[in-house]
Design an enzyme around this catalytic site. Structure first.
Site, PDB file in Angstrom:
ATOM      1  N   ARG A  33       0.813  -1.211   0.000  1.00 21.60           N
ATOM      2  CA  ARG A  33       0.000   0.000   0.000  1.00 21.60           C
ATOM      3  C   ARG A  33       0.850   1.266   0.000  1.00 21.60           C
ATOM      4  NH1 ARG A  33      -4.776  -1.631   4.327  1.00 21.60           N
ATOM      5  NH2 ARG A  33      -5.869  -3.092   2.972  1.00 21.60           N
ATOM      6  N   ARG A  37      -3.421   6.098   0.648  1.00 14.74           N
ATOM      7  CA  ARG A  37      -4.095   7.054   1.511  1.00 14.74           C
ATOM      8  C   ARG A  37      -3.227   7.761   2.535  1.00 14.74           C
ATOM      9  NH1 ARG A  37      -7.598   2.238   4.377  1.00 14.74           N
ATOM     10  NH2 ARG A  37      -5.805   0.988   5.041  1.00 14.74           N
ATOM     11  N   ARG A  46      -7.898  12.292  -4.228  1.00 13.34           N
ATOM     12  CA  ARG A  46      -9.196  11.729  -3.847  1.00 13.34           C
ATOM     13  C   ARG A  46     -10.270  12.807  -3.656  1.00 13.34           C
ATOM     14  NH1 ARG A  46     -12.210   9.043  -3.202  1.00 13.34           N
ATOM     15  NH2 ARG A  46     -12.379   7.695  -1.371  1.00 13.34           N
ATOM     16  N   ASP A  84      -7.082  -2.449  -6.899  1.00 11.08           N
ATOM     17  CA  ASP A  84      -7.717  -2.995  -5.706  1.00 11.08           C
ATOM     18  C   ASP A  84      -8.034  -4.460  -5.944  1.00 11.08           C
ATOM     19  OD1 ASP A  84     -10.330  -3.469  -3.837  1.00 11.08           O
ATOM     20  OD2 ASP A  84      -9.071  -1.869  -3.036  1.00 11.08           O
ATOM     21  N   TYR A 163     -15.202 -11.506   1.051  1.00  9.18           N
ATOM     22  CA  TYR A 163     -15.759 -10.179   0.788  1.00  9.18           C
ATOM     23  C   TYR A 163     -17.111 -10.291   0.071  1.00  9.18           C
ATOM     24  CZ  TYR A 163     -11.939  -7.002   2.084  1.00  9.18           C
ATOM     25  OH  TYR A 163     -11.033  -6.243   2.779  1.00  9.18           O
TER      26      TYR A 163
END
Length: 378
Positions: A33, A37, A46, A84, A163
């Site tokens: 990652r 973020r 974003r 993703d 998921y």
């Protein structure tokens, strides 16, 4: 269509050599990652763009993938394409939303096996459904200009199945586990269908320009040893075997990361992957003893150490590199993805420490080898 025939020459192949088990000048380093973020430049992106819009727009995915490479110039030895793991359920026909402050959300999850016939496509053409990822990979390879290799990835079948049934994140995975216990036959059918798409997707990523692949079994540790052997391991093994067979002489190093599945390390090291990524529940000594040099090890500092201040970061990163070694079968990384509120300065200190200690350990290893050679000759 982007050009996949004339990529710029690679200037830093350290991670690829480490993955293949070749000797390296120091331990290569990257972070799961690393594009995302925690970076202020990503958060700014974003504000203007939805998460999946970035994933689906090759120009934006390329821009974001390069953000940590540019910020930490010369400190990262690999890039990983910004995408993703949940693009696979989307390709299968499910709707996935990224809800701010909550994470992924499936408005209509699979509740009972009969839902598979209604919600999932029988056949998935990854070039039709996921061409935007392939285009982003090709575009990014050119934009990197050979600075570092580009990693492609996919979520593992059990994690994706969980998921798709839970409808998002879960603390217990009770709905997904109900499936494997109540509907084992249908669970294997679903896992097989996901596996087929994962294989096609990974092969397509390599043809698009990915130079290494990672399979994320993020929820592997939610299964006990028996259930992991039945509902995760066979599909992880299939992916490695089938991807390499389909790619033939174009095969690239492959890494598997089964978070929390410490009990399966011995088996994970013999199912066809070149690299096994470790979470922080492993010690270097035990991981090396279990894997016996069969694979390259990757990891494994606890990401939360990055909140601990300079002294804690330096101590943990130093202990990690000294434990695993620097020039043989090791890739430095965190034990999971970097957390969203980590200061960028903490990441920089981690990378600089891995570089510094890696070079120190490499020099010590070389001196020890020379001393041993002199002793043998003498």
């Amino acid at each position: 269509m982007a050009d996949t025939t004339s990529f710029p020459p690679l200037k830093n192949d350290l991670i690829l050599r480490a993955a293949r088990g070749e000797k390296t000048e120091r331990a290569p380093v990257w972070v799961m990652r690393q594009a995302g973020r925690y970076l202020p430049e990503f958060r700014a992106e974003r504000v203007e763009n939805d998460f999946f819009k970035i994933c689906r727009t090759p120009e934006l995915a390329t821009k974001v993938t390069l953000q940590p490479i540019d910020r930490y110039e010369g400190l990262l030895d690999a890039s990983i394409i910004f995408s993703d793991i949940l693009v696979i359920p989307q390709a299968l026909g499910m709707t996935v939303e990224m809800v701010p402050g909550k994470g992924p959300h499936f408005p209509t999850p699979l509740v009972v096996p009969a839902d598979m016939a209604v919600q999932l496509k029988e056949k998935v053409d990854v070039h039709k459904e996921l061409q935007y990822v392939f285009d982003a990979i090709t575009m990014t390879r050119h934009a990197l200009n050979g600075r570092v290799p580009l990693i492609g990835f996919v979520g593992a079948p059990w994690t994706l199945m969980a998921y798709m049934i839970e409808g998002g994140g879960s603390k217990t995975l009770s709905k997904a586990k109900e499936w494997i216990f109540k509907y084992p036959k249908e669970s294997h059918e679903l896992l097989g269908r996901i596996t087929d798409v994962c294989v096609d997707f990974l092969v397509g990523q390599v043809h698009a320009g990915a130079q290494m692949l990672q399979v994320f079994e993020s929820w592997g540790g939610e299964l006990g040893p028996h259930d992991f052997e039945h509902f995760s391991l066979p599909y992880l093994a299939q992916i490695a075997k089938r991807v390499k067979a389909e790619l033939g002489d174009k095969a690239v190093p492959m890494c598997v990361f089964a978070k929390g599945s410490w009990y399966a390390l011995d088996k994970l090291s013999v199912i066809g992957y070149d690299v096994v990524s470790l979470d922080w529940t492993h010690t270097p000594e035990s991981a090396k003893a279990i894997t016996l040099g069969r694979v390259t090890l990757q990891g494994n500092m606890d990401p939360n150490v990055l909140y601990g201040g300079d002294e804690a970061i330096v101590a943990a990163a130093t202990r990690m590199v000294r434990g695993f070694g620097s020039t043989r079968r090791y890739i430095a990384n965190l034990g999971h993805g970097i957390l969203p509120t980590v200061p960028v300065e903490a990441m920089e200190l981690f990378l600089k420490t891995v570089h510094r200690v890696g070079l120190e350990v490499a020099a010590e290893e070389k001196a020890a080898e020379l001393a041993n050679d002199v002793k043998i000759i003498g």
